[in-house]
Design a protein around this motif. Structure first.
Motif, PDB file in Angstrom:
ATOM      1  N   VAL A  40      39.259  27.117  41.146  1.00  0.00           N
ATOM      2  CA  VAL A  40      39.569  28.135  39.782  1.00  0.00           C
ATOM      3  C   VAL A  40      40.471  29.177  40.357  1.00  0.00           C
ATOM      4  N   GLU A  41      41.666  29.225  39.860  1.00  0.00           N
ATOM      5  CA  GLU A  41      42.798  30.149  40.208  1.00  0.00           C
ATOM      6  C   GLU A  41      42.895  31.322  38.895  1.00  0.00           C
ATOM      7  N   VAL A  42      42.933  32.643  39.437  1.00  0.00           N
ATOM      8  CA  VAL A  42      43.112  33.722  38.482  1.00  0.00           C
ATOM      9  C   VAL A  42      44.393  34.229  38.812  1.00  0.00           C
ATOM     10  N   ARG A  43      45.258  34.508  37.868  1.00  0.00           N
ATOM     11  CA  ARG A  43      46.573  35.275  38.262  1.00  0.00           C
ATOM     12  C   ARG A  43      46.464  36.521  37.305  1.00  0.00           C
ATOM     13  N   ASN A  44      46.923  37.621  38.022  1.00  0.00           N
ATOM     14  CA  ASN A  44      47.009  38.814  37.382  1.00  0.00           C
ATOM     15  C   ASN A  44      48.349  39.160  36.810  1.00  0.00           C
ATOM     16  N   THR A  45      48.221  39.123  35.490  1.00  0.00           N
ATOM     17  CA  THR A  45      49.595  39.392  34.993  1.00  0.00           C
ATOM     18  C   THR A  45      49.657  40.840  34.440  1.00  0.00           C
ATOM     19  N   SER A  46      48.793  41.999  34.611  1.00  0.00           N
ATOM     20  CA  SER A  46      48.985  43.228  34.369  1.00  0.00           C
ATOM     21  C   SER A  46      49.522  44.000  35.518  1.00  0.00           C
ATOM     22  N   THR A  47      49.385  45.333  35.267  1.00  0.00           N
ATOM     23  CA  THR A  47      50.112  46.283  36.179  1.00  0.00           C
ATOM     24  C   THR A  47      49.116  47.075  36.874  1.00  0.00           C
ATOM     25  N   THR A  48      47.634  46.548  36.645  1.00  0.00           N
ATOM     26  CA  THR A  48      46.611  47.166  37.513  1.00  0.00           C
ATOM     27  C   THR A  48      45.712  45.943  38.096  1.00  0.00           C
ATOM     28  N   GLU A  49      45.019  46.567  38.930  1.00  0.00           N
ATOM     29  CA  GLU A  49      44.214  45.480  39.914  1.00  0.00           C
ATOM     30  C   GLU A  49      43.121  44.801  38.735  1.00  0.00           C
ATOM     31  N   LEU A  50      42.952  43.402  39.080  1.00  0.00           N
ATOM     32  CA  LEU A  50      41.846  42.666  38.357  1.00  0.00           C
ATOM     33  C   LEU A  50      40.664  42.478  39.084  1.00  0.00           C
ATOM     34  N   LYS A  51      39.778  43.201  38.655  1.00  0.00           N
ATOM     35  CA  LYS A  51      38.371  42.999  39.455  1.00  0.00           C
ATOM     36  C   LYS A  51      37.611  41.649  39.478  1.00  0.00           C
ATOM     37  N   LEU A  52      37.301  41.165  40.331  1.00  0.00           N
ATOM     38  CA  LEU A  52      36.400  39.741  40.174  1.00  0.00           C
ATOM     39  C   LEU A  52      35.154  39.791  41.035  1.00  0.00           C
ATOM     40  N   ASP A  53      34.638  40.855  41.474  1.00  0.00           N
ATOM     41  CA  ASP A  53      33.640  41.159  42.297  1.00  0.00           C
ATOM     42  C   ASP A  53      32.374  40.621  41.484  1.00  0.00           C
ATOM     43  N   ASN A  54      32.293  40.792  39.923  1.00  0.00           N
ATOM     44  CA  ASN A  54      31.198  40.205  39.380  1.00  0.00           C
ATOM     45  C   ASN A  54      31.318  38.900  38.742  1.00  0.00           C
ATOM     46  N   ALA A  55      32.451  38.237  39.036  1.00  0.00           N
ATOM     47  CA  ALA A  55      32.777  36.766  38.507  1.00  0.00           C
ATOM     48  C   ALA A  55      31.677  36.006  38.943  1.00  0.00           C
ATOM     49  N   GLU A  56      31.429  35.055  38.040  1.00  0.00           N
ATOM     50  CA  GLU A  56      30.504  33.993  38.246  1.00  0.00           C
ATOM     51  C   GLU A  56      30.883  32.459  37.633  1.00  0.00           C
ATOM     52  N   ILE A  57      30.458  31.347  38.252  1.00  0.00           N
ATOM     53  CA  ILE A  57      31.054  30.169  37.808  1.00  0.00           C
ATOM     54  C   ILE A  57      29.671  29.433  37.524  1.00  0.00           C
ATOM     55  N   THR A  58      29.677  28.600  36.512  1.00  0.00           N
ATOM     56  CA  THR A  58      28.446  27.923  36.060  1.00  0.00           C
ATOM     57  C   THR A  58      28.945  26.542  35.549  1.00  0.00           C
ATOM     58  N   VAL A  59      28.287  25.394  35.549  1.00  0.00           N
ATOM     59  CA  VAL A  59      28.838  24.100  35.152  1.00  0.00           C
ATOM     60  C   VAL A  59      27.819  23.292  34.418  1.00  0.00           C
ATOM     61  N   GLU A  60      27.823  22.872  33.105  1.00  0.00           N
ATOM     62  CA  GLU A  60      27.325  22.027  32.459  1.00  0.00           C
ATOM     63  C   GLU A  60      27.775  20.680  32.509  1.00  0.00           C
ATOM     64  N   ILE A  74      33.017  23.861  32.629  1.00  0.00           N
ATOM     65  CA  ILE A  74      32.864  24.886  33.500  1.00  0.00           C
ATOM     66  C   ILE A  74      33.367  26.211  32.975  1.00  0.00           C
ATOM     67  N   TYR A  75      32.398  27.102  33.319  1.00  0.00           N
ATOM     68  CA  TYR A  75      32.460  28.351  32.608  1.00  0.00           C
ATOM     69  C   TYR A  75      32.802  29.536  33.694  1.00  0.00           C
ATOM     70  N   LEU A  76      33.731  30.366  33.272  1.00  0.00           N
ATOM     71  CA  LEU A  76      34.179  31.393  34.112  1.00  0.00           C
ATOM     72  C   LEU A  76      33.597  32.660  33.497  1.00  0.00           C
ATOM     73  N   ASN A  77      32.778  33.546  33.828  1.00  0.00           N
ATOM     74  CA  ASN A  77      32.246  34.676  33.313  1.00  0.00           C
ATOM     75  C   ASN A  77      32.543  35.794  34.499  1.00  0.00           C
ATOM     76  N   TYR A  78      33.934  36.344  34.226  1.00  0.00           N
ATOM     77  CA  TYR A  78      34.154  37.358  35.374  1.00  0.00           C
ATOM     78  C   TYR A  78      34.140  38.947  34.855  1.00  0.00           C
ATOM     79  N   ALA A  79      33.762  39.128  33.708  1.00  0.00           N
ATOM     80  CA  ALA A  79      33.605  40.572  33.399  1.00  0.00           C
ATOM     81  C   ALA A  79      32.477  40.909  32.245  1.00  0.00           C
ATOM     82  N   ALA A  80      31.538  41.978  32.661  1.00  0.00           N
ATOM     83  CA  ALA A  80      30.615  41.898  31.570  1.00  0.00           C
ATOM     84  C   ALA A  80      31.061  42.249  30.257  1.00  0.00           C
ATOM     85  N   SER A  81      32.232  42.755  30.052  1.00  0.00           N
ATOM     86  CA  SER A  81      32.747  43.092  28.739  1.00  0.00           C
ATOM     87  C   SER A  81      33.554  42.124  28.089  1.00  0.00           C
TER      88      SER A  81
END
Length: 282
Positions: free
Chosen positions: A193-213, A260-267
């Protein structure tokens, strides 16, 4: 020779003495009988008075009244103050056993609704809690609330995330090896899973979770720690990309439908990728 007159007088005196003793015995017997009768009558009267007091509800003795008053004044009521009773007992005429409905009986338990904190004097409960505790409580409530899932995209497509985009850059079938306690070897899928940050600030991934069904029943797959897995970095700098490699046990007959689910932020909503995964390794 003895005098017959004297003998007659002695006999008469003895006869009179015998009669006198007999009369005295009779009188003593009669007096004892009368005393016994008087005692029986007095005992019966005392028993009748005691039984009648219990049946007619006469007031108890002064000592009993004083003891009851002392116990009533010492017992706290439901508000925690002495001097009032907390409610009618079931064994008294005021209790449910004497005609009152059970719902009318008072309870000494505090009237507190479950799930709500009791307010402390001088302010709301939240005002007395540290700011860190409030943050943890809000995060816990947010984590316990089911999150919405964004519209699923195909495994080869790009999904939008807050501040960037995410893609499945590689997907393959492997024979996973068991590494560590509780790990199970078997047929699995490995993907990046690749995540690209297209914004001008840092993108947090410390709480990112991957699950599969997998499969038509959407059974949860077991995640493995070995076989080339690599976690996300804690953050992605602006204008850069970061990736993670993940391995899940998925039987070959359930790979026709994989999510494949990417849950990367609580909000943020959960990102979903779906499609068919490779069946054969290599």
């Amino acid at each position: 020779m003895p005098n017959d007159g004297n003998q007659t007088e002695d006999q008469a005196g003895r006869a009179e003495t015998g009669i006198t003793e007999l009369e005295r015995s009779k009188r003593r017997w009669i007096a004892a009988s009368l005393a016994g009768a008087v005692m029986l009558v007095a005992g019966a009267a005392a028993w009748s008075a005691w039984a009648g007091q219990g049946a007619t509800g006469e007031p108890p003795l002064a000592g009993a009244v004083a003891s009851a008053a002392a116990g009533r004044n010492a017992a706290p009521d439901k508000t925690g103050q002495a001097g009032e009773t907390g409610g009618a007992s079931e064994d008294t005429p005021d209790g449910p056993a004497f005609g009152k409905k059970s719902g009318e009986a008072k309870s000494n338990e505090p009237n507190t609704k479950p799930g709500k904190a009791t307010k402390e004097p001088g302010g709301e409960p939240e005002a007395n809690m540290p700011a860190g505790s409030l943050a943890v409580a809000k995060d816990a409530d947010r984590a316990a609330t089911p999150k919405p899932v964004a519209r699923a995209v195909q495994l080869h497509e790009t999904a939008e995330v807050a501040g960037g985009v995410a893609t499945i850059s590689k997907l393959e079938a492997i024979q996973a090896e068991a590494e560590g306690i509780g790990q199970i070897a078997g047929p699995a899928i490995r993907f990046v899973v690749e995540v690209r940050n297209t914004s001008t600030t840092e993108l947090k991934l410390d709480n990112a979770e991957i699950t599969v069904e997998a499969g038509a029943q959407k059974l949860p797959a077991i995640r493995l720690d070995g076989s080339g897995t690599k976690l996300f970095p804690l953050e992605v700098a602006a204008g850069t990309s970061a990736s993670g490699t993940f391995v899940f046990l998925v039987p070959e007959d359930q790979r026709g439908q994989v999510r494949i689910y990417l849950n990367y932020a609580a909000s943020e909503s959960v990102v979903a990728f779906e499609g068919a995964a490779p069946r054969k390794a290599g």
